[in-house]
Design an enzyme around this catalytic site. Structure first.
Site, mmCIF file in Angstrom:
data_model
loop_
_atom_site.group_PDB
_atom_site.id
_atom_site.type_symbol
_atom_site.label_atom_id
_atom_site.label_comp_id
_atom_site.label_asym_id
_atom_site.label_seq_id
_atom_site.Cartn_x
_atom_site.Cartn_y
_atom_site.Cartn_z
ATOM 1 N N ASP A 1 2.941 -4.504 8.057
ATOM 2 C CA ASP A 1 2.297 -3.740 7.666
ATOM 3 C C ASP A 1 0.422 -4.197 7.979
ATOM 4 O OD1 ASP A 1 -0.622 -2.258 6.769
ATOM 5 O OD2 ASP A 1 0.242 -1.383 5.185
ATOM 6 N N LYS B 1 -10.580 -0.823 10.220
ATOM 7 C CA LYS B 1 -10.988 -2.115 9.231
ATOM 8 C C LYS B 1 -11.108 -3.080 10.254
ATOM 9 C CE LYS B 1 -7.567 0.039 6.341
ATOM 10 N NZ LYS B 1 -7.708 0.058 5.122
ATOM 11 N N HIS C 1 1.088 -1.137 0.188
ATOM 12 C CA HIS C 1 -0.349 0.002 -0.289
ATOM 13 C C HIS C 1 0.859 1.588 -0.311
ATOM 14 C CE1 HIS C 1 -3.033 3.259 1.430
ATOM 15 N NE2 HIS C 1 -3.642 2.022 1.511
ATOM 16 N N CYS D 1 -4.947 2.099 -3.712
ATOM 17 C CA CYS D 1 -3.400 2.982 -2.924
ATOM 18 C C CYS D 1 -2.214 1.402 -3.361
ATOM 19 C CB CYS D 1 -3.912 3.236 -1.663
ATOM 20 S SG CYS D 1 -4.953 4.294 -1.761
ATOM 21 N N GLN E 1 -4.457 -5.184 7.202
ATOM 22 C CA GLN E 1 -6.151 -6.410 6.536
ATOM 23 C C GLN E 1 -5.623 -7.226 6.854
ATOM 24 O OE1 GLN E 1 -7.854 -5.592 4.520
ATOM 25 N NE2 GLN E 1 -6.894 -3.533 3.572
HETATM 26 N N1 PMP Z 1 -1.931 -0.343 5.002
HETATM 27 C C1 PMP Z 1 -3.284 -1.271 4.134
HETATM 28 C C2 PMP Z 1 -2.578 -2.748 3.308
HETATM 29 C C3 PMP Z 1 -4.215 -0.962 3.905
HETATM 30 O O1 PMP Z 1 -5.222 -1.659 3.281
HETATM 31 C C4 PMP Z 1 -4.603 0.847 4.342
HETATM 32 C C5 PMP Z 1 -5.764 0.814 3.898
HETATM 33 N N2 PMP Z 1 -6.992 1.121 2.975
HETATM 34 C C6 PMP Z 1 -3.398 1.301 4.909
HETATM 35 C C7 PMP Z 1 -2.284 0.878 4.764
HETATM 36 C C8 PMP Z 1 -3.739 2.334 5.451
HETATM 37 O O2 PMP Z 1 -4.488 2.664 6.555
HETATM 38 P P1 PMP Z 1 -5.624 3.768 7.039
HETATM 39 O O3 PMP Z 1 -5.649 4.957 5.967
HETATM 40 O O4 PMP Z 1 -6.214 3.306 7.980
HETATM 41 O O5 PMP Z 1 -3.946 4.774 8.058
#
Ligand code: PMP
Length: 415
Positions: free
Chosen positions: A205, A231, A128, A371, A208
């Protein structure tokens, strides 16, 4: 049609999520955008309201009843969440706005303090943007170099090259536990074991992963673990960073302000103990408390039941998509290597058009690069449509999705 897991009473569960009861455009809402954010159960909404209705006060500073209650609930939630992710010590859990802030905290604090010219940060092309861009920012200011673990045609990391990618200059390996764009589940323990051999730290990270499976940061063998509350049935703007105590103690503060100091002089200050050293200013008190309620909720349902349920949905959906034909699904074919995220394209139909047509039937999916533009580049596409499941989804939701996609097919013709 397969039934859902007997251990997960979906109707009773679903009834606990008020937002799921609504209609969209005259159709019952079918919410399949869980990788972006989850819906919230009543217990989490109640916890948010209870803080503001009964205990609203700032934490740590006030010597009065409301402040004591707020502080007890806020710190109690920290203990709960630390336990939830297998942290040995709740002082090792820093509250953040979510995964993005957690990674930026490590990049700004540890990265800026430690990295120098020629040091290497090993990322993966599955990441991401929030696990790429903070490292680019740090690299451009420190002279560190970014390297990447590449993925194969199924979107799985190619670990055969890891021994060559890991060098005596590798300071950090930063990888996602589960990819939001493809659902790929990465073998973190294996990566961490190899990283340790060259003395590199490992950041995971977990945005998910924490919502969908039991995470134990100690078993994973990582040094930093980032996650988001929104999430996992919790509120937006909540989440955390776990790191080993010795690391957090060695790192400089991320932001300056109230709460994070021990003593302020005219020219210098000294810092509070961890985790407060990293929590400048008034925190998201209600968010942390309600995230504690989300952890209770997920614990009560149980991760075995959640994982089994999501796997059944994934398997059922993949089967139905395959029967339908003309759908290109990305990501690993082995269900053991993926989570409940289905990223797909359909011939000439643009993912945004697919999403718009589904929306007109009350079905919420996501379309775009998620993203994860490096993932899109890898597959030579600009976007995918993405349906993602959570514990309250059902095979009925999958059936609605398939019917919706059949109408997309009618409009755009067979692929
Ligand atoms: N890493 C991953 C794998 C994600 O799916 C997301 C959210 N789409 C993020 C980071 C960023 O998370 P947040 O917007 O809650 O900070």
């Amino acid at each position: 049609m397969p039934t859902t897991s007997p251990r997960l009473d979906r109707m009773a569960l679903r009834a606990q999520f008020p937002a799921l009861a609504q209609e969209v455009g005259g159709h019952p809402l079918v919410y399949l955008d869980n990788a972006a954010t989850s819906q919230k159960p009543q217990s989490v909404l109640d916890a948010l309201a209870a803080y503001y209705e009964d205990d609203n006060a700032n934490v740590h500073r006030g010597i009065h009843e409301l402040s004591r209650r707020a502080t007890t609930a806020f710190e109690g939630a920290r203990v709960k969440l630390a336990k939830f992710i297998g942290a040995p010590d709740s002082a090792e859990l820093v509250w953040t706005r979510g995964t993005t802030e957690a990674i930026n905290l490590v990049a700004s604090s540890w990265g800026m303090d430690t990295l120098g010219d020629g040091d290497e940060i090993l990322l993966s092309s599955l990441e991401h943007h929030s696990n790429i861009v903070p490292w680019q920012l740090v690299a451009s200011r420190t002279g560190a170099r970014l390297r990447y673990i590449e993925m194969d045609e199924q979107g799985r990391l190619i670990l055969d090259y890891l021994p060559e990618l890991l060098t005596d200059r590798t300071r950090l390996v930063a990888v996602s536990h589960i990819s939001n764009a493809l659902g790929t589940v990465n073998p973190i323990r294996e990566i961490a074991d190899q990283a340790k051999q060259v003395g590199a730290l490992v950041l995971v990270d977990g945005a998910q992963a924490v919502p969908h499976r039991r995470v134990d940061v100690q078993e994973l063998g990582c040094d930093f673990y980032a996650f988001s509350g929104h999430k996992m049935c919790g509120p937006t703007g909540s989440g955390g960073l776990w790191a080993r105590r010795s690391l957090l103690e060695s790192m400089p503060p991320y932001q300056g302000g109230g709460e994070m100091i021990r003593m302020v002089e005219r020219d210098t200050s000294t810092w509070a103990e961890i985790p407060h050293k990293f929590e400048a200013g008034t925190p998201n008190i209600a968010g942390a408390i309600a995230l504690g309620a989300a952890a209770d909720f997920l614990d009560e349902v149980g991760f075995n039941a959640i994982a089994e349920h999501e796997r059944e949905l994934l398997s059922y959906a993949l089967e139905r998509l395959d029967d339908m034909g003309g759908i290109n699904v990305y990501g690993p074919t082995d269900l053991d290597e993926r989570s409940g995220v289905i990223s797909f394209t359909m011939g000439d139909a643009h993912p945004h058009d697919i999403s718009t047509i589904l929306d007109s039937r009350g079905i919420a999916i996501r379309a775009g690069h998620h993203c994860a533009q490096l993932v899109m580049q890898h597959f030579g596409i600009s976007a995918t449509a993405r349906a993602s499941f959570y514990l309250y989804n059902s095979t009925d939701d999958v059936d609605h999705l398939i019917e919706g996609l059949a109408s997309v097919k009618e409009i755009f013709g067979p692929a």
